[in-house]
Write an enzyme that holds these catalytic residues in place. Sequence first.
Site, PDB file in Angstrom:
ATOM      1  N   ASP A 168       0.861  -1.182   0.000  1.00  0.00           N
ATOM      2  CA  ASP A 168       0.000   0.000   0.000  1.00  0.00           C
ATOM      3  C   ASP A 168       0.898   1.232   0.000  1.00  0.00           C
ATOM      4  O   ASP A 168       1.955   1.239   0.635  1.00  0.00           O
ATOM      5  CB  ASP A 168      -0.905   0.011   1.234  1.00  0.00           C
ATOM      6  CG  ASP A 168      -1.970  -1.072   1.194  1.00  0.00           C
ATOM      7  OD1 ASP A 168      -2.310  -1.505   0.085  1.00  0.00           O
ATOM      8  OD2 ASP A 168      -2.447  -1.480   2.264  1.00  0.00           O
ATOM      9  N   ASP A 187      -7.127  -1.516  -4.336  1.00  0.00           N
ATOM     10  CA  ASP A 187      -8.197  -1.191  -3.375  1.00  0.00           C
ATOM     11  C   ASP A 187      -9.180  -0.187  -3.980  1.00  0.00           C
ATOM     12  O   ASP A 187     -10.400  -0.318  -3.819  1.00  0.00           O
ATOM     13  CB  ASP A 187      -7.592  -0.607  -2.099  1.00  0.00           C
ATOM     14  CG  ASP A 187      -6.684  -1.581  -1.378  1.00  0.00           C
ATOM     15  OD1 ASP A 187      -6.854  -2.793  -1.562  1.00  0.00           O
ATOM     16  OD2 ASP A 187      -5.798  -1.115  -0.632  1.00  0.00           O
TER      17      ASP A 187
END
Length: 222
Positions: A168, A187
């Site tokens: 991330d 995401d």
Amino acid sequence: MSTEPSSSEPGLSEAAARPAEAPEPAGGGAATPAETPLDQVGEPAPLLPKRRVGLVFAVAVVIWVIDLVSKNLVAANLEGKEPVRILGGLIYLQVIRNPGAAFSMATGMTWVLALIAAAVVVAIVWLARRLRSVGWAIGLGLVLAGALGNLTDRIFRAPGPLRGHVIDFISAFAPNGEGFAIFNIADSAICVGGALIVLLSLLGKDYDGTTTRSKKKAGEAA
């Protein structure tokens, strides 16, 4: 002596008894009725929209490649460094290794999340052959891309297959996830695709290209 023709003369009684035959149409074809009762005329079947399988996989491949390239670039250039402020502080780029689900949820359940992602991929691939809606195809393509992007990390990144940590790198509004959970392109694709599918469902648009209104009319006609 009577001059009336005798009924025993050959051919006269048979010719009188036979009804006159309709003349054959030119060309030798069989005669067709001039009119067909309306209740015997079927309505033409409605044309179905074409299948959207290719669109699903095109969207999925493009977004999956973008996700993979972006993760590799930030991992190679930003890991271990201070957050990079861009867009006037709207976004901060920094790398974290996430063992959990989207937005760092369900940490510690990496292998379960990997199996769930694999099941989502299989379900979307199975449904794709029945898709006739452009909107649904784009939405499912985005969800498929997101599931594939994070599943790729879980399979191929450290510490090992089905236990790999997802990269991330997008922190919105503040660094270190202080304004919002740190996330990645995959995401975002899952969220946007899911929101689009929910919107289409609320508007009554189904994955097969039909609408709730058209199905209701078909049921009333039946």
